[in-house]
Write an enzyme that holds these catalytic residues in place. Structure first.
Site, PDB file in Angstrom:
ATOM      1  N   HIS A 134      40.925  19.518   8.338  1.00  0.00           N
ATOM      2  CA  HIS A 134      41.844  18.531   7.767  1.00  0.00           C
ATOM      3  C   HIS A 134      43.021  18.355   8.716  1.00  0.00           C
ATOM      4  O   HIS A 134      43.201  19.117   9.668  1.00  0.00           O
ATOM      5  CB  HIS A 134      42.338  18.951   6.371  1.00  0.00           C
ATOM      6  CG  HIS A 134      43.154  20.224   6.374  1.00  0.00           C
ATOM      7  ND1 HIS A 134      44.440  20.298   6.865  1.00  0.00           N
ATOM      8  CD2 HIS A 134      42.855  21.474   5.946  1.00  0.00           C
ATOM      9  CE1 HIS A 134      44.911  21.518   6.734  1.00  0.00           C
ATOM     10  NE2 HIS A 134      43.949  22.260   6.186  1.00  0.00           N
ATOM     11  N   ASP A 161      30.583  35.213  -3.430  1.00  0.00           N
ATOM     12  CA  ASP A 161      30.565  36.542  -2.818  1.00  0.00           C
ATOM     13  C   ASP A 161      31.585  37.450  -3.504  1.00  0.00           C
ATOM     14  O   ASP A 161      32.788  37.168  -3.494  1.00  0.00           O
ATOM     15  CB  ASP A 161      30.871  36.420  -1.324  1.00  0.00           C
ATOM     16  CG  ASP A 161      30.567  37.687  -0.568  1.00  0.00           C
ATOM     17  OD1 ASP A 161      31.340  38.659  -0.702  1.00  0.00           O
ATOM     18  OD2 ASP A 161      29.551  37.726   0.153  1.00  0.00           O
ATOM     19  N   SER A 195      41.177  27.253   5.911  1.00  0.00           N
ATOM     20  CA  SER A 195      40.725  25.899   6.260  1.00  0.00           C
ATOM     21  C   SER A 195      40.113  25.887   7.656  1.00  0.00           C
ATOM     22  O   SER A 195      40.706  26.404   8.607  1.00  0.00           O
ATOM     23  CB  SER A 195      41.905  24.923   6.219  1.00  0.00           C
ATOM     24  OG  SER A 195      42.440  24.832   4.932  1.00  0.00           O
TER      25      SER A 195
END
Length: 429
Positions: free
Chosen positions: A238, A365, A380
């Site tokens: 992003h 997980d 990110s």
């Protein structure tokens, strides 16, 4: 008279036979053959020709097609095409009874792009192109000259009297004489010029514009991939945006650096978690940032970047390779090791052109949930892998459910990198 009638009857019979042939299942199946076929290197495609004949293939480059086999069936031919090692075009021509060309299928082969997946924590530091206006401020009792001239938060000041602005201090120096100056600014992607004079701030007898500006930013993120062929990288998934104005910060210069995660703030509903990291000087620089876009930051690598989990790299997957179900993400926590964690892709967006929020993922997980609560800031860019291919990157966390977040297709990240031999474009603004 009889001959004319016989010809008409024969014509009607031929026309009826032709219509019947066109409506027959073999002919309809023949017409349903695709006009084009797209293959990755090494992949196969089968074409079923339902009428008797012979297929042939032509290509200007022999390396485009590795194999072309055909076998006779009861109702025609079955052709198997194997893509070669080089990108290119080929054409399959099918000849009815080996004589009359009745069908052409174009074949496009794309070389399989192989990337080194990321997963390591990286420090990101960029200086903007020009300076970003984040607010106006009066100079004591004197109204802000910049505000009176119409400048507003989100504008970028690019130059003063034709001299490119390189930073906040440089801007101060360019207006220090107090004379009227011409400013080139950019607003909403459009450039314009405005002229006005700074005012004297009697608190320190310096000329000022009465504006707060930002010229740099830094933070922690995750590397998504390194391309060993082009020596390029992608990270974050992003854009880096200005915290006050929300604009995508244009890159003047910047870099990614080796970083270490020193602590983790575990995420919980309503409060996203965070990886707390640190990075140091230019000796740890991994690459030069050239672009900051909605799909991540991209640039040229300064050195080879490796991944111990996948030292030979992985194929770059397209959005067509992505499916609902199990996948994995790679990221780095406090121990400094890139590790693989199980996730599930629970929703896919049907995107035919570049867009954000390509998929919704859920962390399954148990180890990652225990350590971070799910997806946290700083994660990110963590690459998403499914069926042995890199298919995207983590981008955002759901504020009210840190076990879930968004990901972006790798397709859209790779589109931000110029083709080999081309120059980097103009940074997003």
């Amino acid at each position: 008279m009889k001959n004319g009638r016989a010809r008409r009857i024969l014509g009607i019979w031929v026309a009826a036979a032709f219509v019947a042939a066109c409506m027959s299942p073999p002919m309809r199946a023949f017409e349903d053959l695709p006009e084009s076929v797209h293959l990755k290197s090494g992949a196969e495609a089968e074409l079923h020709f339902s009428l008797p004949g012979v297929a042939e293939i032509t290509s200007p480059n022999e390396a485009v097609i590795a194999g072309f086999d055909q076998s006779v069936t009861e109702m025609g031919n079955e052709v198997t095409i194997t893509a070669g090692s080089r990108s290119g075009e080929a054409t399959v021509t099918y000849r009815l009874l080996g004589l009359i060309p009745v069908k052409q299928v174009s074949v496009t082969v794309d070389e399989e792009r192989r990337l080194i997946p990321g997963g390591q924590s990286v420090g990101v530091a960029i200086r903007t192109e020009g300076v970003v206006v984040v607010g106006a401020s009066d100079l004591g009792s004197v109204a802000s000259p910049a505000r009176l001239a119409g400048l507003r938060a989100g504008d970028r000041i690019l130059s003063v009297n034709g001299v490119a602005v390189t930073g906040a201090q440089h801007l101060t120096e360019l207006v220090s004489d107090g004379n009227e100056a011409e400013f080139e600014i950019e607003r909403d992607g459009e450039r314009q010029k405005v002229a006005f004079s700074p005012a004297l701030d009697r608190r320190d007898n310096a000329y000022r514009l009465g504006v707060w500006v930002r010229d740099s930013t830094a933070g922690i993120g995750t590397l998504t991939f390194y391309d060993p062929q082009q020596k390029t990288f992608g990270a974050l998934g992003h854009a880096i945006t200005d915290v006050d104005t929300g604009i995508v910060l244009p890159v003047g210069e910047g870099g990614i650096y080796e970083s270490s995660v020193v602590d983790v703030n575990k995420g919980k509903s309503g409060q996203p978690g965070e990886l707390l990291g640190q990075f140091f000087d230019a000796e740890t620089m991994l690459g030069e940032v050239k672009e900051n876009t909605d799909y991540g930051i991209f640039g040229n690598a300064e050195q080879e970047i490796s991944n111990p989990l996948y030292p030979e790299g992985l194929p770059a997957g397209t959005r067509a390779d992505v499916s609902l179900g199990k996948a994995e993400l790679l990221t780095t926590l406090v121990d400094g090791e890139i590790r693989s964690y199980e996730i599930e892709i629970v929703k896919l967006a049907d995107q035919s052109e570049a867009a954000t929020r390509s998929m919704v993922i859920r962390v399954t997980d148990e180890e990652l949930l225990e350590k971070t609560g799910g997806i946290v800031q700083g994660m990110s860019g963590s690459p998403i892998i499914q069926n042995g291919r890199i298919i995207g990157a983590v981008t955002h966390v759901f504020v009210n459910d840190p076990t879930q977040g968004y990901g972006v297709y790798l397709d859209w990240m790779l589109e931000q990198i110029p083709e080999e031999g081309e120059e980097w474009g103009v940074s997003a603004a």
